[in-house]
Write an enzyme that holds these catalytic residues in place. Structure first.
Site, PDB file in Angstrom:
ATOM      1  N   ASP A 125      46.265   8.766   8.869  1.00  0.00           N
ATOM      2  CA  ASP A 125      45.157   9.661   9.209  1.00  0.00           C
ATOM      3  C   ASP A 125      43.787   8.954   9.139  1.00  0.00           C
ATOM      4  OD1 ASP A 125      44.183  12.068  10.042  1.00  0.00           O
ATOM      5  OD2 ASP A 125      44.358  13.106   8.123  1.00  0.00           O
ATOM      6  N   LYS A 181      32.265  18.271  15.303  1.00  0.00           N
ATOM      7  CA  LYS A 181      32.888  18.848  14.114  1.00  0.00           C
ATOM      8  C   LYS A 181      31.811  19.172  13.111  1.00  0.00           C
ATOM      9  CE  LYS A 181      35.681  16.746  11.259  1.00  0.00           C
ATOM     10  NZ  LYS A 181      36.982  16.123  11.197  1.00  0.00           N
ATOM     11  N   LYS A 192      47.447  18.166   7.645  1.00  0.00           N
ATOM     12  CA  LYS A 192      46.060  17.751   7.425  1.00  0.00           C
ATOM     13  C   LYS A 192      45.643  18.067   5.993  1.00  0.00           C
ATOM     14  CE  LYS A 192      43.185  16.160  10.533  1.00  0.00           C
ATOM     15  NZ  LYS A 192      43.304  14.814  11.021  1.00  0.00           N
TER      16      LYS A 192
END
Ligand code: NAI
Length: 538
Positions: free
Chosen positions: A315, A422, A364
């Site tokens: 990630d 974001k 996540k």
């Protein structure tokens, strides 16, 4: 050739008996200093530390010839895939574009390798000398990367870049003739692993449900890409949608042999990403996982170890987590005790859309959960050991901690009109002296893909470098490759993958120091120290 002038040259020359330059390698002799500690409590419970300095003689060999390198992205047609390709093309062809603020030129801001420096030493006046990290060892220039890859969406990259809505219109327009040459290869699509709302994109899939055939196809794709583009090296990197976690099942994915057998029998729990990882391992090329799912089931790690192949994950650590690891470390190292960390995100891109289902969000959430663990465990004055391990606490977030732990939660919401921007809102509430409270509220807005793209470049360039470095204990016959799991890439990764049984280090500072120490060791240089800088003991 527009890129020739930008190819790396060796601008550093080390004058040391411990560094030998041959035509194709740097041979370094390096004494690694560490400190061994034995901790024991006496009958009264007083802890005593017995400490012993340890020296280890190592030799590093670094290939000086930079290979012609390809980067194959899984998820090439996504926001990151298109933005990465566009960034490289704009830099390679030196394309500037008009914005409402004026003319913007291309760059690699946000890349540790291409846009940051490290302290090399001091000059004759005692002043620090900094050099670009890209100059420390011979490294591939991103302009020279040949990009390709797979996507379950067949859209060519000019259209996919428009769909992504990341780049300015004038740049999209100028890159169109270049981007339309890129069309993703068909990919592996098992609908149970990503959100059902992705199905409408899936018009470019390798047919059938035979997982062995899928593995063979991906392996052939890697070989063909290498051959057709005349490449010496390929890096495969997953920047496709976040998958749900694979269940870990004994006999299915627990060992390398069981995993290979499960692929042969098309077992339902083998994910697309694990098949890509296995393909890269078997082709002997590095594989990096930029998404949070557990691609590297135990069998995949064992397979990488067996083939001495390189893997890294998990990630990309682009925004909130980077700040969190820095802030948590600052607070805990300052003797301030974080009591709660609450993180709220909203975003409107396809990544957010995919994460709107509980199973993908869970991947996540897990990857974001353990970021502060090592800071907390490092300070037993603030966080007391717990008598009994909390197996599963009331809120579901604190799991298996051996010490007290701040409350920590992560929320992600999909709001389409947010686009690729974001927004991350964080509350850090800490205990300060004499029972006081301190709250830090952080509001972070960024274009998600413009932060992630430079990380993809760093991961690729550093993974390639690691394939050129071998080492041995002084006196032993053969140089060995580095260990399969590339922990040195942790700086760019949210939940760093480690050797089985080892804890990840999340401290951003330590991650960067480790990388700098490694680059220096290859040049037979000890880490820089500030002992003299601050004491003026010149
Ligand atoms: P995106 O949704 O725009 O792109 C993903 C692409 O993967 C899509 O084009 C989709 O069609 C494709 N895809 C899905 N399954 C596939 C498969 N099995 N094989 C090949 N292609 C497949 O997402 P974005 O924004 O580019 O992010 C990519 C990944 O990176 C996500 O998993 C995200 O969680 C992760 N990530 C992104 C960060 C960032 O952008 N700042 C930070 C951390 C992680």
């Amino acid at each position: 050739d527009p890129t020739a002038a930008r190819r790396p040259t060796e601008s550093i020359h080390v004058e040391s008996p411990n560094l030998t330059y041959t035509d194709d390698a740097l041979l370094s002799r390096y004494t690694f200093h560490s400190t061994a500690v034995d901790k024991q409590a006496d009958a009264q419970g007083h802890v005593k530390y017995s400490v012993r300095p340890v020296e280890r003689e190592l030799e590093f060999k670094t290939g000086r010839k930079v290979p012609k390198t390809g980067l194959m992205l899984v998820g090439l047609g996504g926001n990151n895939g298109t933005t990465l390709t566009a960034t490289i093309l704009a830099n390679r062809h030196n394309i500037s574009w008009g914005t409402r603020d004026g003319i913007q030129t291309p760059n690699y801001l946000g890349s540790l390798v291409r846009a940051s420096t490290m302290r090399l030493g001091v000059d004759a006046q005692g002043e620090d000398v900094f050099v670009p990290i890209s100059d420390v060892l011979p490294m591939v220039h991103p302009n020279d990367l040949t990009v390709g890859g797979w996507d379950i969406s067949s859209m060519s990259l000019d259209k996919a870049a428009r769909r992504a809505k990341v780049l300015e219109y004038d740049l999209q327009r100028q890159l169109e003739p270049y981007l339309k040459e890129y069309t993703p290869l068909p990919s592996i699509y098992y609908p149970t692993f990503i959100n059902a709302n992705q199905e409408e994109r899936a018009d470019n899939v390798i047919p059938g449900s035979d997982k062995q055939a899928h593995l063979d196809q991906v392996r052939a794709d890697i070989r063909n890409f290498k051959r057709d583009n005349d490449l010496d090296q390929v890096i495969v990197l997953w920047t496709a949608n976040t998958e749900r976690y694979s269940l870990l099942v004994d006999g299915v994915n627990d060992t390398a042999d069981n995993l290979l057998e499960s692929i042969r029998t098309s077992h339902a729990e083998v994910s697309p990403s694990t098949i890509f990882a296995v393909a890269a391992i078997l082709e002997g090329v590095p594989y990096v996982n930029g998404a949070p799912q557990n691609t590297f089931v135990p069998g995949a790690i064992e397979l990488a170890e067996r083939h001495k192949a390189f893997v890294a994950g998990d990630d990309f650590k682009s925004g909130q987590t980077k700040v969190k690891s820095v802030l948590a470390e600052y607070l805990v190292n300052a003797g301030i005790k974080p009591l709660l960390i609450a993180s709220y995100n909203h975003l409107g891109n396809n990544d957010g859309k995919n994460l709107s289902a509980p199973e993908q969000f869970r991947s996540k959430e897990i990857s974001k959960a353990s970021v502060v663990d090592d800071m907390v465990e490092a300070n037993s004055l603030l966080y007391k050991p717990l008598a009994v391990k909390e197996a599963d606490s009331k809120d579901g977030f604190v799991k298996g901690h051996s010490t007290e732990h701040p409350d920590h939660c992560v929320v992600i919401k999909y709001l389409p009109n947010c686009g690729d921007d974001k927004k991350a809102i964080d509350d850090y509430t800490s205990e300060i002296g004499m029972g006081g409270r301190n709250t830090l509220a952080i509001y972070n807005t960024c274009q998600d893909s413009l932060l992630a793209t430079p990380l993809i470049i760093d991961l690729c360039l550093l993974a390639e470098l690691m394939t050129r470095v071998t080492y041995r204990e002084e006196g032993s016959a053969d140089y060995e490759p580095m260990y399969s799991v590339l922990g040195l890439l942790s700086y760019m990764l949210k939940a760093p993958l480690t050797k089985p049984g080892k804890k990840p280090i999340n401290s951003l500072n330590r991650q960067r120091q480790a990388l700098e120490a490694f680059l220096r060791a290859c040049l037979a240089l000890q880490p820089v120290s500030d002992l003299v800088t601050f004491t003026q003991m010149e």
